[in-house]
Motif scaffolding. Structure first.
Motif, PDB file in Angstrom:
ATOM      1  N   ALA B  36       0.826  -1.340   0.097  1.00  0.00           N
ATOM      2  CA  ALA B  36       0.282  -0.163   0.036  1.00  0.00           C
ATOM      3  C   ALA B  36       0.656   1.037   0.232  1.00  0.00           C
ATOM      4  CB  ALA B  36      -0.509   0.091   1.329  1.00  0.00           C
ATOM      5  N   GLU B  37       1.699   1.114   0.851  1.00  0.00           N
ATOM      6  CA  GLU B  37       3.244   2.547   1.006  1.00  0.00           C
ATOM      7  C   GLU B  37       3.424   3.145  -0.564  1.00  0.00           C
ATOM      8  OE1 GLU B  37       6.237   2.128   4.110  1.00  0.00           O
ATOM      9  OE2 GLU B  37       4.407   1.854   5.241  1.00  0.00           O
ATOM     10  N   GLU B  38       3.915   1.333  -1.145  1.00  0.00           N
ATOM     11  CA  GLU B  38       5.047   1.843  -1.868  1.00  0.00           C
ATOM     12  C   GLU B  38       3.715   2.032  -3.706  1.00  0.00           C
ATOM     13  OE1 GLU B  38       7.919  -0.037  -2.323  1.00  0.00           O
ATOM     14  OE2 GLU B  38       7.780   0.235  -4.854  1.00  0.00           O
ATOM     15  N   ALA B  39       2.481   1.671  -3.257  1.00  0.00           N
ATOM     16  CA  ALA B  39       1.706   1.741  -4.333  1.00  0.00           C
ATOM     17  C   ALA B  39       0.911   3.583  -3.796  1.00  0.00           C
ATOM     18  CB  ALA B  39       0.058   1.092  -4.681  1.00  0.00           C
ATOM     19  N   GLU B  40       0.990   4.074  -2.856  1.00  0.00           N
ATOM     20  CA  GLU B  40       0.957   5.274  -2.315  1.00  0.00           C
ATOM     21  C   GLU B  40      -0.389   5.354  -2.460  1.00  0.00           C
ATOM     22  OE1 GLU B  40       2.817   7.728  -5.291  1.00  0.00           O
ATOM     23  OE2 GLU B  40       3.782   8.616  -3.399  1.00  0.00           O
ATOM     24  N   VAL B  41      -1.583   4.248  -1.654  1.00  0.00           N
ATOM     25  CA  VAL B  41      -3.221   3.938  -2.082  1.00  0.00           C
ATOM     26  C   VAL B  41      -3.140   3.540  -0.284  1.00  0.00           C
ATOM     27  CG1 VAL B  41      -3.584   1.789  -2.086  1.00  0.00           C
ATOM     28  CG2 VAL B  41      -4.046   3.986  -4.162  1.00  0.00           C
ATOM     29  N   ALA B  42      -4.147   3.652   0.170  1.00  0.00           N
ATOM     30  CA  ALA B  42      -4.881   2.872   1.562  1.00  0.00           C
ATOM     31  C   ALA B  42      -5.060   1.764   1.749  1.00  0.00           C
ATOM     32  CB  ALA B  42      -5.721   4.034   2.208  1.00  0.00           C
ATOM     33  N   LYS B  43      -4.043   0.847   2.650  1.00  0.00           N
ATOM     34  CA  LYS B  43      -4.670  -0.876   2.862  1.00  0.00           C
ATOM     35  C   LYS B  43      -6.184  -1.166   2.636  1.00  0.00           C
ATOM     36  CE  LYS B  43      -4.012  -2.877   7.081  1.00  0.00           C
ATOM     37  NZ  LYS B  43      -3.792  -3.856   7.967  1.00  0.00           N
ATOM     38  N   PRO B  44      -7.041  -0.963   3.428  1.00  0.00           N
ATOM     39  CA  PRO B  44      -8.587  -0.861   2.552  1.00  0.00           C
ATOM     40  C   PRO B  44      -8.003  -1.032   1.214  1.00  0.00           C
ATOM     41  CG  PRO B  44      -8.361   0.607   4.527  1.00  0.00           C
ATOM     42  CD  PRO B  44      -6.928   0.890   3.997  1.00  0.00           C
ATOM     43  N   THR B  45      -8.157   0.068   0.319  1.00  0.00           N
ATOM     44  CA  THR B  45      -8.263   0.820  -1.151  1.00  0.00           C
ATOM     45  C   THR B  45      -7.675  -0.941  -1.389  1.00  0.00           C
ATOM     46  OG1 THR B  45      -7.827   1.986  -1.032  1.00  0.00           O
ATOM     47  CG2 THR B  45      -7.655   1.796  -2.875  1.00  0.00           C
TER      48      THR B  45
END
Lengths: 209, 209
Positions: B36-45
């Motif tokens: 999620a961090e690597e994708a710059e996205v929140a985990k629930p997403t």
DNA sequence: GAATTATTGAACCGTGCGGTTCATACTTCG
DNA sequence: CGAAGTATGAACCGCACGGTTCAATAATTC
């Protein structure tokens, strides 16, 4: 005298069980509890004798490469006899090499090494040197003797050895589904025969004239 | 219009980040939080769009094989021209194939597939079919045309293709340390050249007489 | 047979994981 | 502007893991 569970080499039982477990589940998915069960040993015993999970992995891998490398080196014996024709000697060595390459332990070793090698660089180095590199060097030695005796036509025996191994093991990648499924022996024979055919077309001395 | 972070294809960003992370740490050692961090996205997403970690892995692998396979298939283009000499066409295709085989993404794909393939058999099957098998088939097609035009001497084009690929990629296993380190381009050229040399000695039509 | 050592099982600790919930904020489009 | 849908972060749950502790027990040694 030894009881049912040999006393001293419980360490070896642990290493073998560890390798089996790592090979089956992968390093990350293997847990020490399961290895202990597989080795019929208590969990603290493992930590007493071999420290943490990482060193357990390292030792198991190093132990495994000894077996497989020895088997591959033995496969080079037919090339030692100067008598007999080149083709049959190469075919025998080729088949033995392929059997060694395709056996359970060898496939698992390569799989694990390729999977975890990036995180254990020194282990990767050591196992490669004790395994594939050693076999390739020994094969180059054999080819050097054969070239000297005019049984092969090459000035670059490293290259010849590398390509002979490539012709043998290269086709196995796809056929064995990256080492995940076994390959019947007749198929190994066919691959070895094809490899020798091509190798000899490239490396057999041409009749003069 | 799209903002800085493209809106719809956030899914693709997740897949790419997932592949990078899996490639770096392995499946078992990768955690969704890091992806999620690597994708710059929140985990629930991630869980909203792609379900659990396993399907995330599957989708990332399937996406990766598309890139790499296409690149390898493009490498076969030089063999389509009937003009020009065989050696240079084979050398160009060989070098392009090796570059594709040796690139980061391709190495990581094979590593992950070989590591986790046993636990994802359908994925293994699918990726092999969409990748290596497709390239090998296409190469056999090219060789069939060349054999028909008497530019190659063989009746078994599958075998010829398999061995050409073996001569190219077989030597890379040791040289790239099982795909864990990059190989300089000059070395790729040397391997390609050697492969073509040997291949032509075995498969070039002999002058009649 | 006593003393020393190794092995055992079971419980335990801290941690990080996969996966979910939820209230808040943001975006999109009518 | 307002409504619908989506992304966000933070907290949370249950769990399994790596690794340790400990008292009890088996095996070895002398």
């Amino acid at each position: 005298m030894s009881t049912a569970t040999t006393p001293t080499d419980k360490r070896q039982a642990i290493l073998e069980a560890a390798f089996r477990t790592f090979a089956r589940d992968g390093y990350g998915q293997s847990c020490v509890r399961e290895i202990a069960e597989e080795a019929e040993v208590a969990k603290p015993t493992i930590y007493n004798r071999l420290g943490d999970k990482e060193t357990l992995f390292r030792e198991a891998m190093k132990a495994a490469v000894e077996h497989t490398a020895e088997r591959s080196l033995n496969a080079l014996e037919p090339l030692r006899t100067p008598g007999g024709d080149m083709r049959s000697a190469l075919e025998e060595t080729g088949l033995l090499l392929l059997r060694s390459h395709a056996c359970q332990e060898s496939r698992a070793l390569r799989r694990l090494l390729s999977a975890e090698g990036a995180r254990f660089p020194e282990l990767l180095e050591e196992v490669q040197r004790a395994g594939a590199q050693r076999v390739q060097d020994a094969l180059a030695d054999r080819f050097a003797r054969l070239a000297l005796a005019k049984r092969l036509d090459t000035t670059d025996v490293e290259r010849a050895g590398e390509q002979f191994l490539a012709l043998l093991t290269g086709p196995m990648e796809l056929r064995s589904a990256l080492g995940t499924r076994a390959v019947p022996d007749e198929e190994l024979q066919a691959v070895a025969e094809a490899a020798v055919d091509t190798f000899l077309l490239a490396y057999a001395p041409r009749d003069p004239g």
